[in-house]
Write a protein that holds these residues in place. Structure first.
Motif, PDB file in Angstrom:
ATOM      1  N   GLU A   1      16.686 -11.034  12.676  1.00 53.04           N
ATOM      2  CA  GLU A   1      17.647 -11.940  12.048  1.00 53.04           C
ATOM      3  C   GLU A   1      17.200 -12.326  10.642  1.00 53.04           C
ATOM      4  O   GLU A   1      16.021 -12.542  10.390  1.00 53.04           O
ATOM      5  CB  GLU A   1      17.836 -13.193  12.917  1.00 53.04           C
ATOM      6  CG  GLU A   1      18.538 -12.851  14.228  1.00 53.04           C
ATOM      7  CD  GLU A   1      18.867 -14.080  15.071  1.00 53.04           C
ATOM      8  OE1 GLU A   1      19.870 -14.028  15.788  1.00 53.04           O
ATOM      9  OE2 GLU A   1      18.113 -15.073  15.009  1.00 53.04           O
TER      10      GLU A   1
ATOM     11  N   LEU B   1      17.740 -14.946   7.390  1.00 59.62           N
ATOM     12  CA  LEU B   1      18.220 -16.289   7.047  1.00 59.62           C
ATOM     13  C   LEU B   1      18.462 -16.377   5.543  1.00 59.62           C
ATOM     14  O   LEU B   1      17.545 -16.149   4.747  1.00 59.62           O
ATOM     15  CB  LEU B   1      17.188 -17.338   7.482  1.00 59.62           C
ATOM     16  CG  LEU B   1      17.659 -18.786   7.335  1.00 59.62           C
ATOM     17  CD1 LEU B   1      18.803 -19.090   8.304  1.00 59.62           C
ATOM     18  CD2 LEU B   1      16.500 -19.765   7.550  1.00 59.62           C
TER      19      LEU B   1
ATOM     20  N   THR C   1      18.908 -18.775   2.806  1.00 60.64           N
ATOM     21  CA  THR C   1      18.521 -20.181   2.865  1.00 60.64           C
ATOM     22  C   THR C   1      18.401 -20.875   1.498  1.00 60.64           C
ATOM     23  O   THR C   1      18.052 -20.239   0.510  1.00 60.64           O
ATOM     24  CB  THR C   1      17.173 -20.307   3.633  1.00 60.64           C
ATOM     25  OG1 THR C   1      16.742 -21.658   3.603  1.00 60.64           O
ATOM     26  CG2 THR C   1      16.094 -19.433   3.017  1.00 60.64           C
TER      27      THR C   1
ATOM     28  N   ASP D   1      22.569 -23.192   5.476  1.00 60.57           N
ATOM     29  CA  ASP D   1      21.881 -21.915   5.628  1.00 60.57           C
ATOM     30  C   ASP D   1      22.779 -21.000   6.474  1.00 60.57           C
ATOM     31  O   ASP D   1      23.547 -21.478   7.308  1.00 60.57           O
ATOM     32  CB  ASP D   1      20.528 -22.108   6.327  1.00 60.57           C
ATOM     33  CG  ASP D   1      19.509 -22.813   5.419  1.00 60.57           C
ATOM     34  OD1 ASP D   1      19.803 -22.986   4.218  1.00 60.57           O
ATOM     35  OD2 ASP D   1      18.438 -23.178   5.931  1.00 60.57           O
TER      36      ASP D   1
ATOM     37  N   LEU E   1      22.647 -17.692   9.014  1.00 59.41           N
ATOM     38  CA  LEU E   1      21.809 -16.786   9.805  1.00 59.41           C
ATOM     39  C   LEU E   1      22.629 -15.573  10.207  1.00 59.41           C
ATOM     40  O   LEU E   1      23.728 -15.718  10.759  1.00 59.41           O
ATOM     41  CB  LEU E   1      21.284 -17.509  11.056  1.00 59.41           C
ATOM     42  CG  LEU E   1      20.278 -16.718  11.898  1.00 59.41           C
ATOM     43  CD1 LEU E   1      18.965 -16.492  11.132  1.00 59.41           C
ATOM     44  CD2 LEU E   1      20.008 -17.435  13.224  1.00 59.41           C
TER      45      LEU E   1
ATOM     46  N   LEU F   1      17.865 -23.693  10.992  1.00 57.31           N
ATOM     47  CA  LEU F   1      17.899 -22.330  11.551  1.00 57.31           C
ATOM     48  C   LEU F   1      16.638 -21.572  11.150  1.00 57.31           C
ATOM     49  O   LEU F   1      16.042 -21.856  10.116  1.00 57.31           O
ATOM     50  CB  LEU F   1      19.136 -21.577  11.019  1.00 57.31           C
ATOM     51  CG  LEU F   1      20.514 -22.167  11.353  1.00 57.31           C
ATOM     52  CD1 LEU F   1      21.597 -21.508  10.498  1.00 57.31           C
ATOM     53  CD2 LEU F   1      20.827 -21.977  12.837  1.00 57.31           C
TER      54      LEU F   1
ATOM     55  N   GLY G   1      14.880 -17.463  10.832  1.00 56.91           N
ATOM     56  CA  GLY G   1      15.093 -16.014  10.886  1.00 56.91           C
ATOM     57  C   GLY G   1      13.772 -15.282  10.835  1.00 56.91           C
ATOM     58  O   GLY G   1      12.727 -15.887  10.595  1.00 56.91           O
TER      59      GLY G   1
ATOM     60  N   GLU H   1      13.811 -13.812   5.205  1.00 55.70           N
ATOM     61  CA  GLU H   1      14.612 -14.785   4.462  1.00 55.70           C
ATOM     62  C   GLU H   1      15.112 -14.208   3.151  1.00 55.70           C
ATOM     63  O   GLU H   1      14.487 -13.326   2.560  1.00 55.70           O
ATOM     64  CB  GLU H   1      13.757 -16.033   4.148  1.00 55.70           C
ATOM     65  CG  GLU H   1      13.505 -16.880   5.368  1.00 55.70           C
ATOM     66  CD  GLU H   1      12.967 -18.268   5.019  1.00 55.70           C
ATOM     67  OE1 GLU H   1      12.702 -18.539   3.822  1.00 55.70           O
ATOM     68  OE2 GLU H   1      12.830 -19.075   5.958  1.00 55.70           O
TER      69      GLU H   1
END
Ligand SMILES: N[C@@H](CCSC[C@H]1O[C@@H](n2cnc3c(=O)[nH]cnc32)[C@H](O)[C@@H]1O)C(=O)O
Ligand SMILES: [Zn+2]
Length: 432
Positions: free
Chosen positions: A3, A5, A7, A22, A24, A41, A43, A46
């Motif tokens: 995953e 993110l 951000t 943010d 995801l 969240l 991840g 990023e």
């Protein structure tokens, strides 16, 4: 499970509000997993959106991506003369390798300017599909059939190829490629061929993409020959019975606007091309008021002359106001929706919205720039002040296509060099 993110930035939501959040995304499913308050969240990787605005990846609803090789080759002419005297003779010399090189160049230009999806009309479509696959982008592709100047066998072969290509390439690039059946236009494909092949496309549930009502010069002969407006004729041959969108839709009267709305036919509006070829002003606000889905396209680079969808949004807003003689027409929020959610709807992708469950197709705009200061209204900035070169990151299907202005899916310098070499050799061949 991987995953990503996005951000630290602000996010444009589907209702066109902007909030600090943010985002995801899942690189496995290619979807947006969540949009939530900053810091809530996590991840595996990023993407820094500090001082940035996260927007849906832009959707270029009508282009000929490989025409980047013809950029700047022939300007300052109207459509018919431009196509017949300049463009078609050079296109006749294009090889599959040229089209691959031109497509890669165009896709790099799109990634750099925040576009993640395109609807394309051209030939050697297998090459374009492979370039899209490598680019990591999403596309609605097809082979464009032209019958003027061809004998019966050649004409029928062209339409058959448009059907075959649509069937064959649908679902390529892990489902990121969809296809459309493509008669080039209502004047460049003969009636008997439309009557024979359109029902076949409809039988196979293929989407349909064609040029229509682009210039006044193209409307008159249709009215003379068929005794009806071009879109009534298009409807008569079945073209508006399916999942159809027309490029341009400039010279449409009220009856045709109603017909587009009734048949749920979309329009890919190409403001820069319409201005450059002096084709005319599409009645975009009238189309929207009637409930027609209108997306925005650059058309090919030879009639634009770039593939920057931010330029296109600004042109659409400004030309839409002139056409309506009303400064409130085609406002900033409207063009942003046209270039994102509306375009995605035309192409049949679940993109164009930053919300959980949608495709993870997005771009991050760098707001740290004099021309984006102050920040009274970021939607206004998207429509009127942001340039493609303000894009910091581009993501499609959860994968990072460009990070910190470095394109990760192609060797950009090699792509530019190859395209420049092929374009030079192409022109030499065409002139000899
Ligand atoms: N030229 C080929 C196939 C057509 S591909 C799609 C065509 O659309 C052309 N094209 C680009 N922009 C426009 C436009 O604004 N209106 C109509 N055609 C366009 C483009 O140059 C290309 O030739 C043949 O004769 O069989
Ligand atoms: Zn076009």
């Amino acid at each position: 499970m991987s995953e990503l993110l996005v951000t630290g930035g602000q996010v444009l939501r589907p209702d066109l509000t902007v909030e600090r959040a943010d985002v995801l995304v899942s690189q496995d499913s290619g979807d947006i997993v969540a949009v939530d308050e900053p810091g809530t969240l996590d991840g595996d990787d990023e993407l820094d959106a500090e001082n940035g605005l996260v927007i849906p990846g832009l959707v270029n609803a009508h282009t000929h991506v490989a025409m980047t090789l013809l950029r700047g080759l022939a300007d300052d002419k109207p459509l018919d003369a431009w196509l017949q005297e300049d463009i078609w003779p050079v296109e006749a010399e294009l090889t599959a390798e040229d089209i691959r090189a031109g497509a890669e160049l165009g896709l790099v230009e799109m990634i750099r300017s925040g576009t993640t999806a395109l609807s394309d009309m051209y030939f050697e479509v297998e090459e374009i599909a492979e370039a899209v696959d490598q680019a990591g982008m999403r596309a609605a592709l097809g082979f464009t059939a032209v019958t003027v100047g061809k004998d019966d066998e050649g004409a029928r072969a062209d339409l058959q190829e448009s059907l075959d290509v649509a069937r064959k390439l649908d679902g390529r690039a892990d489902g990121r490629v969809r296809t459309t059946f493509q008669p080039h236009s209502l004047t460049t494909v003969g009636e008997e061929y439309l009557r024979e092949f359109v029902p076949k496309a409809l039988d196979e549930d293929l989407s349909i993409h064609l040029h229509a009502n682009e210039t006044a010069d193209e409307v008159a002969p249709i009215v003379d020959e068929h005794g009806m407006r071009p879109l009534a004729y298009a409807d008569d041959v079945g073209l508006l019975d399916g999942d159809t969108y027309v490029a341009h839709g400039v010279h449409v009267d009220d009856s045709e606007i109603d017909l587009l709305a009734e048949t749920d036919t979309g329009v890919a509006h190409c403001p820069a091309s319409n201005m450059k070829l002096a084709s005319g002003m599409a009645p975009v606000q009238d189309l929207l008021d009637a409930g027609v889905t209108v997306g925005i396209g650059t058309d090919g680079a030879a009639s634009n002359n770039d593939l920057d969808m931010f330029d296109e949004m600004r042109d659409a807003a400004m030309l839409g106001k002139l056409a309506a003689d009303d400064a409130s027409a085609v406002d900033a929020g409207t063009v942003v929706e046209m270039a994102t959610a509306n375009g995605a709807d035309l192409l049949g992708f679940d993109s164009g919205r930053i919300e959980a469950g949608a495709n993870a197709d997005l771009a991050v705009i760098d707001l740290d720039a004099p021309h984006l200061t102050p920040a009274h209204d970021l939607v206004s900035h998207l429509a009127y002040a942001v340039h493609g070169s303000d894009v910091r990151h581009t993501v499609c299907d959860g994968e990072v296509l460009m990070r910190d202005r470095t394109v990760e899916v192609f060797d950009e310098v090699a792509v530019r060099d190859r395209a420049a070499e092929r374009a030079a050799a192409l022109v030499e061949r065409a002139e000899s």
